[in-house]
Motif scaffolding. Structure first.
Motif, PDB file in Angstrom:
ATOM      1  N   GLY A  35     -20.094   4.185   0.813  1.00 26.25           N
ATOM      2  CA  GLY A  35     -20.000   2.927   0.103  1.00 26.25           C
ATOM      3  C   GLY A  35     -18.683   2.686  -0.600  1.00 26.25           C
ATOM      4  N   THR A  36     -17.748   3.641  -0.503  1.00 22.08           N
ATOM      5  CA  THR A  36     -16.438   3.450  -1.120  1.00 22.08           C
ATOM      6  C   THR A  36     -15.365   3.355  -0.035  1.00 22.08           C
ATOM      7  OG1 THR A  36     -16.013   5.818  -1.363  1.00 22.08           O
ATOM      8  CG2 THR A  36     -17.079   4.703  -3.204  1.00 22.08           C
ATOM      9  N   GLY A  37     -14.299   2.669  -0.361  1.00 18.14           N
ATOM     10  CA  GLY A  37     -13.179   2.549   0.557  1.00 18.14           C
ATOM     11  C   GLY A  37     -11.884   2.561  -0.222  1.00 18.14           C
ATOM     12  N   PHE A  38     -10.776   2.580   0.477  1.00 23.21           N
ATOM     13  CA  PHE A  38      -9.496   2.524  -0.213  1.00 23.21           C
ATOM     14  C   PHE A  38      -8.562   1.543   0.484  1.00 23.21           C
ATOM     15  CE2 PHE A  38      -9.028   6.229   2.655  1.00 23.21           C
ATOM     16  CZ  PHE A  38      -7.881   5.877   3.365  1.00 23.21           C
ATOM     17  N   LEU A  39      -7.605   1.037  -0.306  1.00 27.84           N
ATOM     18  CA  LEU A  39      -6.569   0.124   0.169  1.00 27.84           C
ATOM     19  C   LEU A  39      -5.214   0.741  -0.183  1.00 27.84           C
ATOM     20  CD1 LEU A  39      -7.997  -3.222  -1.281  1.00 27.84           C
ATOM     21  CD2 LEU A  39      -8.301  -2.381   1.042  1.00 27.84           C
ATOM     22  N   VAL A  40      -4.437   1.084   0.821  1.00 24.20           N
ATOM     23  CA  VAL A  40      -3.111   1.650   0.580  1.00 24.20           C
ATOM     24  C   VAL A  40      -2.107   1.028   1.542  1.00 24.20           C
ATOM     25  CG1 VAL A  40      -3.935   3.868  -0.324  1.00 24.20           C
ATOM     26  CG2 VAL A  40      -3.548   3.594   2.153  1.00 24.20           C
ATOM     27  N   LYS A  41      -0.832   1.253   1.246  1.00 21.90           N
ATOM     28  CA  LYS A  41       0.252   0.804   2.117  1.00 21.90           C
ATOM     29  C   LYS A  41       0.961   2.018   2.700  1.00 21.90           C
ATOM     30  CE  LYS A  41       1.355  -3.397  -0.516  1.00 21.90           C
ATOM     31  NZ  LYS A  41       2.450  -4.138  -1.199  1.00 21.90           N
ATOM     32  N   VAL A  42       1.568   1.808   3.848  1.00 21.03           N
ATOM     33  CA  VAL A  42       2.402   2.835   4.464  1.00 21.03           C
ATOM     34  C   VAL A  42       3.795   2.245   4.658  1.00 21.03           C
ATOM     35  CG1 VAL A  42       2.734   4.322   6.468  1.00 21.03           C
ATOM     36  CG2 VAL A  42       0.415   3.873   5.632  1.00 21.03           C
ATOM     37  N   PRO A  43       4.816   2.842   4.015  1.00 23.93           N
ATOM     38  CA  PRO A  43       4.753   4.090   3.257  1.00 23.93           C
ATOM     39  C   PRO A  43       4.377   3.860   1.790  1.00 23.93           C
ATOM     40  CG  PRO A  43       7.021   3.379   3.444  1.00 23.93           C
ATOM     41  CD  PRO A  43       6.209   2.376   4.208  1.00 23.93           C
ATOM     42  N   SER A  44       3.743   4.853   1.195  1.00 27.07           N
ATOM     43  CA  SER A  44       3.519   4.935  -0.253  1.00 27.07           C
ATOM     44  C   SER A  44       3.020   6.345  -0.553  1.00 27.07           C
ATOM     45  CB  SER A  44       2.502   3.888  -0.725  1.00 27.07           C
ATOM     46  OG  SER A  44       1.206   4.168  -0.235  1.00 27.07           O
ATOM     47  N   ARG A  45       3.012   6.712  -1.831  1.00 20.81           N
ATOM     48  CA  ARG A  45       2.634   8.081  -2.208  1.00 20.81           C
ATOM     49  C   ARG A  45       1.111   8.177  -2.334  1.00 20.81           C
ATOM     50  NH1 ARG A  45       6.431  11.545  -3.605  1.00 20.81           N
ATOM     51  NH2 ARG A  45       4.972  12.743  -4.885  1.00 20.81           N
ATOM     52  N   HIS A  46       0.491   8.669  -1.295  1.00 21.33           N
ATOM     53  CA  HIS A  46      -0.942   8.932  -1.290  1.00 21.33           C
ATOM     54  C   HIS A  46      -1.231   9.923  -0.167  1.00 21.33           C
ATOM     55  CE1 HIS A  46      -0.619   5.815   1.894  1.00 21.33           C
ATOM     56  NE2 HIS A  46      -1.569   6.533   2.463  1.00 21.33           N
ATOM     57  N   ARG A  47      -2.386  10.537  -0.216  1.00 23.67           N
ATOM     58  CA  ARG A  47      -2.847  11.395   0.890  1.00 23.67           C
ATOM     59  C   ARG A  47      -4.363  11.321   0.942  1.00 23.67           C
ATOM     60  NH1 ARG A  47      -4.307  17.000   2.151  1.00 23.67           N
ATOM     61  NH2 ARG A  47      -4.364  17.496  -0.078  1.00 23.67           N
ATOM     62  N   TYR A  48      -4.895  11.003   2.120  1.00 21.28           N
ATOM     63  CA  TYR A  48      -6.345  11.030   2.269  1.00 21.28           C
ATOM     64  C   TYR A  48      -6.702  12.076   3.310  1.00 21.28           C
ATOM     65  CZ  TYR A  48      -5.303   7.649   6.062  1.00 21.28           C
ATOM     66  OH  TYR A  48      -4.800   7.016   7.173  1.00 21.28           O
ATOM     67  N   TYR A  49      -7.849  12.743   3.081  1.00 20.94           N
ATOM     68  CA  TYR A  49      -8.149  13.925   3.873  1.00 20.94           C
ATOM     69  C   TYR A  49      -9.636  14.270   3.805  1.00 20.94           C
ATOM     70  CZ  TYR A  49      -7.620  15.798  -0.866  1.00 20.94           C
ATOM     71  OH  TYR A  49      -7.731  16.007  -2.214  1.00 20.94           O
ATOM     72  N   PHE A  63      -3.662  12.719   6.066  1.00 26.50           N
ATOM     73  CA  PHE A  63      -2.557  11.789   6.269  1.00 26.50           C
ATOM     74  C   PHE A  63      -1.863  11.506   4.932  1.00 26.50           C
ATOM     75  CE2 PHE A  63      -5.284  10.945   9.911  1.00 26.50           C
ATOM     76  CZ  PHE A  63      -4.365  10.857  10.948  1.00 26.50           C
ATOM     77  N   ALA A  64      -0.578  11.787   4.870  1.00 27.29           N
ATOM     78  CA  ALA A  64       0.227  11.507   3.687  1.00 27.29           C
ATOM     79  C   ALA A  64       1.028  10.230   3.929  1.00 27.29           C
ATOM     80  CB  ALA A  64       1.160  12.677   3.386  1.00 27.29           C
ATOM     81  N   GLY A  65       0.915   9.285   3.010  1.00 30.37           N
ATOM     82  CA  GLY A  65       1.515   7.975   3.202  1.00 30.37           C
ATOM     83  C   GLY A  65       3.023   7.938   3.172  1.00 30.37           C
ATOM     84  N   ASP A  66       3.658   8.992   2.640  1.00 27.86           N
ATOM     85  CA  ASP A  66       5.122   9.019   2.612  1.00 27.86           C
ATOM     86  C   ASP A  66       5.702   9.944   3.675  1.00 27.86           C
ATOM     87  OD1 ASP A  66       4.177  11.318   1.488  1.00 27.86           O
ATOM     88  OD2 ASP A  66       5.357  11.195  -0.353  1.00 27.86           O
ATOM     89  N   VAL A  96      -0.645  -1.897   6.261  1.00 28.40           N
ATOM     90  CA  VAL A  96      -1.587  -1.589   5.186  1.00 28.40           C
ATOM     91  C   VAL A  96      -2.846  -0.990   5.805  1.00 28.40           C
ATOM     92  CG1 VAL A  96      -0.685  -3.412   3.702  1.00 28.40           C
ATOM     93  CG2 VAL A  96      -2.628  -3.899   5.199  1.00 28.40           C
ATOM     94  N   ILE A  97      -3.570  -0.210   4.993  1.00 28.76           N
ATOM     95  CA  ILE A  97      -4.750   0.504   5.500  1.00 28.76           C
ATOM     96  C   ILE A  97      -5.968   0.190   4.642  1.00 28.76           C
ATOM     97  CG2 ILE A  97      -5.782   2.773   5.945  1.00 28.76           C
ATOM     98  CD1 ILE A  97      -2.953   3.888   6.283  1.00 28.76           C
TER      99      ILE A  97
END
Length: 304
Positions: free
Chosen positions: A84-98, A49-52, A60-61
């Motif tokens: 044990g790790t997580g992430f906090l991002v917004k949509v839209p923004s420049r990121h990709r998780y996979y 998933f690419a945030g942009d 937010v995710i």
């Protein structure tokens, strides 16, 4: 209208035993709302998933790894996301998780939230911790997440207001745990600080000094001040003054004791000093506060 889409659900008794996820569709932008929430085991390398580029925007995710490992590209870095790790991002923004093809699936939980307050909280925590957060699976944050998911899965709660309350509670836990981590206080140091705080709460009426306090805690007074400042963002004597003021305000409102006696019982060395400190806190004299019952009807004021 508040529509809910059930994506997957298998539950038994009080335990959710297999991955489950829900999506909510709601146009109410005046409150916090859930966009989606779930638990998922990812097997396919097509998961990306690419945030942009996402068609669904404005939320937010939070996503957290229970087992296995995924990755997130963030600010030109490839960051692994192990257990044990997580992430906090917004949509839209420049990121990709996979997910990349590993033997073990990437098992995650996630919570996507809509609302201005969610954006504010995300900014606050990311500024403090960065976009990658680390929490134990038994931490209050993850416990709060499962509580929210069970409300939906088992109690069938879909009311947007009830869910908004629980989402906000989860976000407060996120902020609280983030601030506690930033203190970086060891268990031993935390015990010392609690010992100092308890001693001041119990003996606020005594003429306490840093020497008295440090002797009680068994550490150097300069070290105690450094620990206290790092943990509580204030000095031990400022903390003591706050507690004395709390008691004094309550006594002024709930007793008829003379003002000089109130000050003396609360540990203030003189009536004039009591009046000076009181004015600094309340912008009025103790006598004025006692008389202004309509404007200030409080039986107690807390400075925590």
């Amino acid at each position: 209208m508040y529509n809910i889409t059930k994506l997957t659900f298998v539950a038994w008794g009080d335990l959710i035993i297999e991955p489950i996820s829900y999506a909510f569709r709601n146009e109410d932008k005046s409150i916090l709302t859930i966009d989606s929430i779930g638990w998922q085991k990812i097997h396919s390398p097509e998961y990306s998933f690419a945030g942009d580029e996402r068609p669904d925007c404005g939320h937010v995710i939070f996503q957290y790894t229970l087992s296995g490992q995924g990755y997130i590209d963030y600010e030109q870095q490839c960051i692994p996301l192990p257990k044990g790790t997580g992430f906090l991002v917004k949509v839209p923004s420049r990121h990709r998780y996979y997910y990349m093809d590993h033997q073990e699936p990437w098992e995650v939980i996630w919570l996507n939230i809509r609302g201005e307050e969610a954006n504010r909280i995300w900014d606050l925590v990311v500024e403090q911790e960065g976009p990658i957060i680390r929490r134990d699976a038994a931490s209050p944050l993850i416990h709060s997440f499962w509580k929210l998911l069970r409300m939906i899965a088992e109690e069938k709660v879909t009311d947007k207001y009830l869910l908004s309350v629980q989402v906000y509670e989860w976000m407060l836990t996120l902020v609280q745990t983030s601030r506690e981590l930033s203190k970086d206080i060891s268990a031993n140091s935390s015990t010392v600080i609690q010992k100092a705080k308890s001693f001041m709460k119990e003996h606020y009426a005594l003429p306490l000094t840093l020497d008295t306090l440090s002797e009680h805690c068994g550490i150097n007074k300069h070290h105690l001040c450094r620990l206290f400042q790092k943990s509580e963002q204030t000095s031990p004597l400022s903390y003591l003054r706050d507690r004395r003021m709390e008691v004094a305000i309550a006594m002024l409102r709930t007793t008829d004791l003379p003002i000089h006696e109130v000050g003396g019982r609360c540990g203030f060395e003189s009536t004039s000093y009591f009046g000076k400190v009181f004015r600094a806190y309340m912008s009025m004299t103790p006598k004025d506060y006692r008389m202004k019952r309509l404007e200030f009807p409080y039986h107690a004021i807390y400075y925590e």
